[in-house]
Design a protein around this motif. Sequence first.
Motif, PDB file in Angstrom:
ATOM      1  N   THR A   2      -5.952  32.002  14.879  1.00  0.00           N
ATOM      2  CA  THR A   2      -6.791  31.447  13.817  1.00  0.00           C
ATOM      3  C   THR A   2      -8.153  32.124  13.768  1.00  0.00           C
ATOM      4  O   THR A   2      -8.709  32.370  12.691  1.00  0.00           O
ATOM      5  CB  THR A   2      -6.968  29.934  14.028  1.00  0.00           C
ATOM      6  OG1 THR A   2      -5.690  29.307  14.070  1.00  0.00           O
ATOM      7  CG2 THR A   2      -7.778  29.324  12.898  1.00  0.00           C
ATOM      8  N   LEU A  45      -8.516  35.076  11.477  1.00  0.00           N
ATOM      9  CA  LEU A  45      -8.757  34.754  10.065  1.00  0.00           C
ATOM     10  C   LEU A  45     -10.219  34.374   9.839  1.00  0.00           C
ATOM     11  O   LEU A  45     -10.825  34.752   8.833  1.00  0.00           O
ATOM     12  CB  LEU A  45      -7.852  33.610   9.622  1.00  0.00           C
ATOM     13  CG  LEU A  45      -6.345  33.894   9.528  1.00  0.00           C
ATOM     14  CD1 LEU A  45      -5.603  32.648   9.092  1.00  0.00           C
ATOM     15  CD2 LEU A  45      -6.073  35.043   8.575  1.00  0.00           C
ATOM     16  N   LEU A  70      -5.724  41.873  13.457  1.00  0.00           N
ATOM     17  CA  LEU A  70      -5.254  41.187  12.255  1.00  0.00           C
ATOM     18  C   LEU A  70      -4.554  42.179  11.326  1.00  0.00           C
ATOM     19  O   LEU A  70      -3.507  41.862  10.732  1.00  0.00           O
ATOM     20  CB  LEU A  70      -6.426  40.512  11.542  1.00  0.00           C
ATOM     21  CG  LEU A  70      -6.086  39.737  10.260  1.00  0.00           C
ATOM     22  CD1 LEU A  70      -5.131  38.586  10.573  1.00  0.00           C
ATOM     23  CD2 LEU A  70      -7.360  39.201   9.602  1.00  0.00           C
ATOM     24  N   LEU A  87      -5.471  38.555   1.169  1.00  0.00           N
ATOM     25  CA  LEU A  87      -5.508  37.774   2.399  1.00  0.00           C
ATOM     26  C   LEU A  87      -6.753  36.904   2.459  1.00  0.00           C
ATOM     27  O   LEU A  87      -6.707  35.785   2.979  1.00  0.00           O
ATOM     28  CB  LEU A  87      -5.456  38.699   3.624  1.00  0.00           C
ATOM     29  CG  LEU A  87      -5.429  37.966   4.971  1.00  0.00           C
ATOM     30  CD1 LEU A  87      -4.206  37.073   5.089  1.00  0.00           C
ATOM     31  CD2 LEU A  87      -5.470  38.958   6.130  1.00  0.00           C
ATOM     32  N   TYR A  88      -7.870  37.385   1.923  1.00  0.00           N
ATOM     33  CA  TYR A  88      -9.107  36.598   1.928  1.00  0.00           C
ATOM     34  C   TYR A  88      -8.895  35.275   1.198  1.00  0.00           C
ATOM     35  O   TYR A  88      -9.236  34.199   1.716  1.00  0.00           O
ATOM     36  CB  TYR A  88     -10.230  37.391   1.285  1.00  0.00           C
ATOM     37  CG  TYR A  88     -11.518  36.601   1.090  1.00  0.00           C
ATOM     38  CD1 TYR A  88     -12.178  36.016   2.167  1.00  0.00           C
ATOM     39  CD2 TYR A  88     -12.059  36.443  -0.182  1.00  0.00           C
ATOM     40  CE1 TYR A  88     -13.352  35.295   1.992  1.00  0.00           C
ATOM     41  CE2 TYR A  88     -13.234  35.720  -0.369  1.00  0.00           C
ATOM     42  CZ  TYR A  88     -13.877  35.148   0.723  1.00  0.00           C
ATOM     43  OH  TYR A  88     -15.036  34.426   0.538  1.00  0.00           O
ATOM     44  N   SER A 118      -6.626  33.147   3.226  1.00  0.00           N
ATOM     45  CA  SER A 118      -7.268  32.686   4.467  1.00  0.00           C
ATOM     46  C   SER A 118      -8.135  31.461   4.219  1.00  0.00           C
ATOM     47  O   SER A 118      -8.151  30.525   5.028  1.00  0.00           O
ATOM     48  CB  SER A 118      -8.115  33.814   5.070  1.00  0.00           C
ATOM     49  OG  SER A 118      -7.321  34.901   5.465  1.00  0.00           O
TER      50      SER A 118
END
Length: 309
Positions: free
Chosen positions: A3, A6, A39, A64-65, A68
């Motif tokens: 986690t 991220l 990542l 992904l942002y 996330s």
Amino acid sequence: METKWLEDFVSLAETRSFSRSAQLRHVTQPAFSRRIQALEAWAGTDLVDRSSYPTRLTTAGETLYAQSLEMLQALQSTRAMLRGHVSAGQDVIEFAVPHSLAFTFFPAWVTTLREKFGPIKSRLIALNVHDAVMRLVEGNCDLLIAFHHASQPLQLDAERYEMVVLGQEVLAPYAKPDVDGAPLFRLPGRSAALLPYLGYAPGAYLGRVVDLILKQSSVPIHLDRVYETDMAEGLKAMALEGHGVAFLPLSAVKKELRAKKLVSAIPAGVTGLEMAMEIRAYREKPQGKVAPKGSAQALWDFLLKQKQG
């Protein structure tokens, strides 16, 4: 995939700076870069365009942002709901506190709270400063209590965290007295006769404040480091045995000063060999549906009211 990777990535996307995000995430820049690379390895594609400055996300990184943000919010919401199912301990306030404050300031402060605020159930998590800060950043405590000096601010984003001043602390040098009550070791020492110095380990928060005191001293200080540790209590124990001079928080030595087991190592007429610091409480600002624990919110409201009063 972890986690925290991220969380690192979201920070990088928002700051567009590896160095700034490393500061905010309380890791070295090389360690932060390795986590972003880990990542990317997990994702199987580049997420950051390293050829540009400021840093930009790739198309995959932009995707992904957005994901996330949703995943992290969902995790926080789920965690809050799970905690809501736990009836036992819901009124216990969890404090992350550096060792020096855990042994000295915290017990007396809780006594005052019980007198002025009312009964309080607390769980103390004693750590070094870095780990205590990370405890707050990772959402694993209700409040962080820590020292603050303008030269050594904690890297906590003011947009995400808020603080209240709880009190003052003074860091100063102390030594065991001789039979006449004078310090066995008195600053500033001489180049031909260095004073045995009991110091904080490299990287310790109080050690950095001591370095500032020595740097700003109006007279040269002649010390020979003979012992070091992360903890003020460890330095105090060595000072009590007469092993050298140690810079200690006043709250840590009040009893020893009253009993004349320790005395100031500052010579008469010399100033600038001590440093005042604030003691602060920090918490993450309430966001969205994730409400603070009721008891923690009530305490925070009380602390703010005290400050304003």
